[in-house]
Write a protein that holds these residues in place. Structure first.
Motif, PDB file in Angstrom:
ATOM      1  N   VAL A  98      43.133  82.078  59.482  1.00 55.47           N
ATOM      2  CA  VAL A  98      42.203  80.981  59.756  1.00 55.47           C
ATOM      3  C   VAL A  98      40.752  81.429  59.871  1.00 55.47           C
ATOM      4  O   VAL A  98      39.898  80.896  59.166  1.00 55.47           O
ATOM      5  CB  VAL A  98      42.640  80.216  61.037  1.00 55.47           C
ATOM      6  CG1 VAL A  98      41.590  79.189  61.425  1.00 55.47           C
ATOM      7  CG2 VAL A  98      43.977  79.554  60.811  1.00 55.47           C
ATOM      8  N   PRO A  99      40.399  82.394  60.723  1.00 56.13           N
ATOM      9  CA  PRO A  99      38.972  82.702  60.899  1.00 56.13           C
ATOM     10  C   PRO A  99      38.288  83.137  59.613  1.00 56.13           C
ATOM     11  O   PRO A  99      37.260  82.610  59.236  1.00 56.13           O
ATOM     12  CB  PRO A  99      38.981  83.816  61.945  1.00 56.13           C
ATOM     13  CG  PRO A  99      40.278  83.662  62.661  1.00 56.13           C
ATOM     14  CD  PRO A  99      41.241  83.191  61.614  1.00 56.13           C
ATOM     15  N   GLY A 100      38.879  84.108  58.902  1.00 60.14           N
ATOM     16  CA  GLY A 100      38.233  84.608  57.697  1.00 60.14           C
ATOM     17  C   GLY A 100      38.166  83.579  56.593  1.00 60.14           C
ATOM     18  O   GLY A 100      37.147  83.433  55.919  1.00 60.14           O
ATOM     19  N   ALA A 101      39.256  82.840  56.407  1.00 60.13           N
ATOM     20  CA  ALA A 101      39.304  81.852  55.332  1.00 60.13           C
ATOM     21  C   ALA A 101      38.303  80.728  55.575  1.00 60.13           C
ATOM     22  O   ALA A 101      37.573  80.329  54.667  1.00 60.13           O
ATOM     23  CB  ALA A 101      40.722  81.297  55.203  1.00 60.13           C
ATOM     24  N   ILE A 102      38.264  80.216  56.784  1.00 60.05           N
ATOM     25  CA  ILE A 102      37.376  79.078  57.036  1.00 60.05           C
ATOM     26  C   ILE A 102      35.917  79.507  56.984  1.00 60.05           C
ATOM     27  O   ILE A 102      35.059  78.773  56.501  1.00 60.05           O
ATOM     28  CB  ILE A 102      37.709  78.384  58.382  1.00 60.05           C
ATOM     29  CG1 ILE A 102      36.941  77.062  58.508  1.00 60.05           C
ATOM     30  CG2 ILE A 102      37.407  79.289  59.571  1.00 60.05           C
ATOM     31  CD1 ILE A 102      37.258  76.061  57.447  1.00 60.05           C
ATOM     32  N   ASN A 103      35.610  80.699  57.454  1.00 61.70           N
ATOM     33  CA  ASN A 103      34.226  81.168  57.406  1.00 61.70           C
ATOM     34  C   ASN A 103      33.741  81.298  55.967  1.00 61.70           C
ATOM     35  O   ASN A 103      32.605  80.933  55.641  1.00 61.70           O
ATOM     36  CB  ASN A 103      34.091  82.507  58.133  1.00 61.70           C
ATOM     37  CG  ASN A 103      34.195  82.360  59.640  1.00 61.70           C
ATOM     38  OD1 ASN A 103      34.239  81.247  60.159  1.00 61.70           O
ATOM     39  ND2 ASN A 103      34.250  83.472  60.335  1.00 61.70           N
ATOM     40  N   LEU A 147      27.124  77.725  63.838  1.00 58.31           N
ATOM     41  CA  LEU A 147      28.560  77.464  63.899  1.00 58.31           C
ATOM     42  C   LEU A 147      29.358  78.761  63.832  1.00 58.31           C
ATOM     43  O   LEU A 147      30.319  78.959  64.586  1.00 58.31           O
ATOM     44  CB  LEU A 147      28.968  76.544  62.751  1.00 58.31           C
ATOM     45  CG  LEU A 147      28.591  75.074  62.888  1.00 58.31           C
ATOM     46  CD1 LEU A 147      28.779  74.358  61.547  1.00 58.31           C
ATOM     47  CD2 LEU A 147      29.428  74.394  63.971  1.00 58.31           C
ATOM     48  N   LEU A 148      28.965  79.643  62.930  1.00 58.28           N
ATOM     49  CA  LEU A 148      29.674  80.917  62.794  1.00 58.28           C
ATOM     50  C   LEU A 148      29.532  81.758  64.067  1.00 58.28           C
ATOM     51  O   LEU A 148      30.491  82.392  64.525  1.00 58.28           O
ATOM     52  CB  LEU A 148      29.143  81.689  61.589  1.00 58.28           C
ATOM     53  CG  LEU A 148      29.405  81.051  60.216  1.00 58.28           C
ATOM     54  CD1 LEU A 148      28.709  81.848  59.127  1.00 58.28           C
ATOM     55  CD2 LEU A 148      30.893  80.933  59.937  1.00 58.28           C
ATOM     56  N   VAL A 170      20.463  77.443  59.535  1.00 54.31           N
ATOM     57  CA  VAL A 170      20.522  77.483  60.998  1.00 54.31           C
ATOM     58  C   VAL A 170      21.843  76.916  61.496  1.00 54.31           C
ATOM     59  O   VAL A 170      22.530  77.513  62.341  1.00 54.31           O
ATOM     60  CB  VAL A 170      19.340  76.699  61.608  1.00 54.31           C
ATOM     61  CG1 VAL A 170      19.591  76.409  63.087  1.00 54.31           C
ATOM     62  CG2 VAL A 170      18.038  77.469  61.440  1.00 54.31           C
ATOM     63  N   VAL A 171      22.236  75.750  60.974  1.00 51.65           N
ATOM     64  CA  VAL A 171      23.473  75.111  61.435  1.00 51.65           C
ATOM     65  C   VAL A 171      24.680  75.965  61.069  1.00 51.65           C
ATOM     66  O   VAL A 171      25.584  76.171  61.890  1.00 51.65           O
ATOM     67  CB  VAL A 171      23.609  73.699  60.844  1.00 51.65           C
ATOM     68  CG1 VAL A 171      24.937  73.068  61.281  1.00 51.65           C
ATOM     69  CG2 VAL A 171      22.446  72.813  61.288  1.00 51.65           C
ATOM     70  N   LEU A 222      29.021  70.817  71.951  1.00 49.84           N
ATOM     71  CA  LEU A 222      27.643  70.467  71.600  1.00 49.84           C
ATOM     72  C   LEU A 222      26.591  71.232  72.399  1.00 49.84           C
ATOM     73  O   LEU A 222      25.623  71.729  71.808  1.00 49.84           O
ATOM     74  CB  LEU A 222      27.433  68.955  71.740  1.00 49.84           C
ATOM     75  CG  LEU A 222      27.974  68.136  70.565  1.00 49.84           C
ATOM     76  CD1 LEU A 222      27.854  66.645  70.845  1.00 49.84           C
ATOM     77  CD2 LEU A 222      27.248  68.499  69.273  1.00 49.84           C
ATOM     78  N   PRO A 223      26.716  71.377  73.722  1.00 43.57           N
ATOM     79  CA  PRO A 223      25.687  72.150  74.445  1.00 43.57           C
ATOM     80  C   PRO A 223      25.567  73.592  73.966  1.00 43.57           C
ATOM     81  O   PRO A 223      24.444  74.050  73.686  1.00 43.57           O
ATOM     82  CB  PRO A 223      26.135  72.039  75.904  1.00 43.57           C
ATOM     83  CG  PRO A 223      26.897  70.763  75.967  1.00 43.57           C
ATOM     84  CD  PRO A 223      27.638  70.689  74.660  1.00 43.57           C
ATOM     85  N   PRO A 224      26.678  74.352  73.833  1.00 40.36           N
ATOM     86  CA  PRO A 224      26.508  75.726  73.335  1.00 40.36           C
ATOM     87  C   PRO A 224      26.056  75.768  71.877  1.00 40.36           C
ATOM     88  O   PRO A 224      25.345  76.699  71.484  1.00 40.36           O
ATOM     89  CB  PRO A 224      27.897  76.353  73.506  1.00 40.36           C
ATOM     90  CG  PRO A 224      28.833  75.216  73.636  1.00 40.36           C
ATOM     91  CD  PRO A 224      28.079  74.108  74.268  1.00 40.36           C
ATOM     92  N   LEU A 225      26.451  74.775  71.067  1.00 40.60           N
ATOM     93  CA  LEU A 225      25.976  74.749  69.685  1.00 40.60           C
ATOM     94  C   LEU A 225      24.470  74.504  69.642  1.00 40.60           C
ATOM     95  O   LEU A 225      23.756  75.124  68.848  1.00 40.60           O
ATOM     96  CB  LEU A 225      26.707  73.668  68.889  1.00 40.60           C
ATOM     97  CG  LEU A 225      26.296  73.533  67.418  1.00 40.60           C
ATOM     98  CD1 LEU A 225      26.513  74.845  66.664  1.00 40.60           C
ATOM     99  CD2 LEU A 225      27.057  72.393  66.750  1.00 40.60           C
ATOM    100  N   ARG A 226      23.980  73.634  70.520  1.00 45.04           N
ATOM    101  CA  ARG A 226      22.531  73.415  70.614  1.00 45.04           C
ATOM    102  C   ARG A 226      21.825  74.719  70.939  1.00 45.04           C
ATOM    103  O   ARG A 226      20.800  75.059  70.336  1.00 45.04           O
ATOM    104  CB  ARG A 226      22.226  72.375  71.689  1.00 45.04           C
ATOM    105  CG  ARG A 226      20.751  72.280  72.064  1.00 45.04           C
ATOM    106  CD  ARG A 226      20.538  71.462  73.320  1.00 45.04           C
ATOM    107  NE  ARG A 226      19.170  71.570  73.781  1.00 45.04           N
ATOM    108  CZ  ARG A 226      18.703  72.548  74.560  1.00 45.04           C
ATOM    109  NH1 ARG A 226      19.512  73.518  74.959  1.00 45.04           N
ATOM    110  NH2 ARG A 226      17.429  72.560  74.935  1.00 45.04           N
ATOM    111  N   ASP A 227      22.374  75.472  71.895  1.00 45.69           N
ATOM    112  CA  ASP A 227      21.762  76.745  72.277  1.00 45.69           C
ATOM    113  C   ASP A 227      21.721  77.708  71.092  1.00 45.69           C
ATOM    114  O   ASP A 227      20.721  78.418  70.891  1.00 45.69           O
ATOM    115  CB  ASP A 227      22.526  77.366  73.435  1.00 45.69           C
ATOM    116  CG  ASP A 227      22.388  76.568  74.733  1.00 45.69           C
ATOM    117  OD1 ASP A 227      21.450  75.753  74.826  1.00 45.69           O
ATOM    118  OD2 ASP A 227      23.224  76.754  75.635  1.00 45.69           O
ATOM    119  N   GLU A 228      22.802  77.732  70.324  1.00 44.50           N
ATOM    120  CA  GLU A 228      22.842  78.617  69.158  1.00 44.50           C
ATOM    121  C   GLU A 228      21.817  78.184  68.110  1.00 44.50           C
ATOM    122  O   GLU A 228      21.152  79.023  67.490  1.00 44.50           O
ATOM    123  CB  GLU A 228      24.247  78.623  68.536  1.00 44.50           C
ATOM    124  CG  GLU A 228      25.318  79.256  69.397  1.00 44.50           C
ATOM    125  CD  GLU A 228      25.158  80.761  69.530  1.00 44.50           C
ATOM    126  OE1 GLU A 228      24.401  81.365  68.742  1.00 44.50           O
ATOM    127  OE2 GLU A 228      25.788  81.342  70.429  1.00 44.50           O
TER     128      GLU A 228
END
Length: 208
Positions: free
Chosen positions: A191-196, A98-99, A93-94, A74-80
């Motif tokens: 996983v990374p490409g598919a989920i993105n 996340l990406l 934005v969200v 949560l803290p780094p996501l807030r920063d992003e």
């Protein structure tokens, strides 16, 4: 008379922090390799070079380790979220936050949020996953409110709070839907490409 400057964490605290980090890294690596269900506490402890008893000194259960990882995001996501360009709509934005976080911190709890047990939010034995879900949604809502600030025209804070709450829960709902779709693809998918890709599709549904 000389004064002694405050020292950082003592050796004991440093060792505890190192052990906790080793357990988290070992668990994340094994979850990715063997899946959550296919990884035991004994496996994690052995990979981290400690005993099962030591594992339980740090985490009440395997699920709690995962949930703690998500809470730590949560803290780094807030920063992003706060760092995104001013012209981006809140849901964009969200998504982009996340990406971006996933790109900067591969192999962290963000991957587990996308592909591990919290995606389906099955209750854990000591901290129900619904609480983790609520905390995550609330953290996103708070970050959006901080980003948006008081809207022009003097709208009261409760209206802003409700708006951000709705946006945050819609965004997390899109993430959960993408995760379910990803799990249906099977383990042979990258996983990374598919989920993105699925995340972008899910957020596009919200935009439509």
């Amino acid at each position: 008379m000389t004064t002694t400057e405050p020292q950082g964490p003592g050796l004991r605290e440093q060792k505890k922090a190192a052990t906790r980090l080793a357990l988290q890294r070992a668990a994340l690596r094994m979850f990715e390799e063997n899946g959550f269900a296919g990884t035991t506490v004994r496996d994690i402890a052995a990979a981290a070079g400690v005993t099962e008893r030591t594992f339980f000194r740090y985490f009440p259960s395997k699920e709690d380790l995962v949930f703690g990882e998500i809470a730590d995001l949560l803290p780094p996501l807030r920063d992003e979220i706060l760092a995104r360009p001013a012209g981006e709509p809140p849901l964009t934005v969200v998504l982009n936050a996340l990406l971006a976080l996933g790109g900067k911190r591969p192999g962290t709890g963000l991957v587990l949020l996308f592909s591990g047990p919290p995606a389906r939010f099955a209750p854990g034995p000591s901290r129900p996953a619904l609480t983790v879900l609520f905390d995550f949604e609330s953290g996103v809502a708070t970050a959006l409110a901080e980003r948006l600030g008081e809207p022009a025209g003097g709208a009261d804070g409760s209206a802003l709070s409700l708006r951000c709450s709705v946006l945050a829960r819609a965004a997390v709902g899109a993430v959960r839907s993408a995760v379910v779709a990803h799990s249906d693809l099977g383990d042979d998918q990258p996983v990374p490409g598919a989920i993105n890709a699925l995340l972008r599709e899910a957020f596009a549904v919200l935009d439509s």
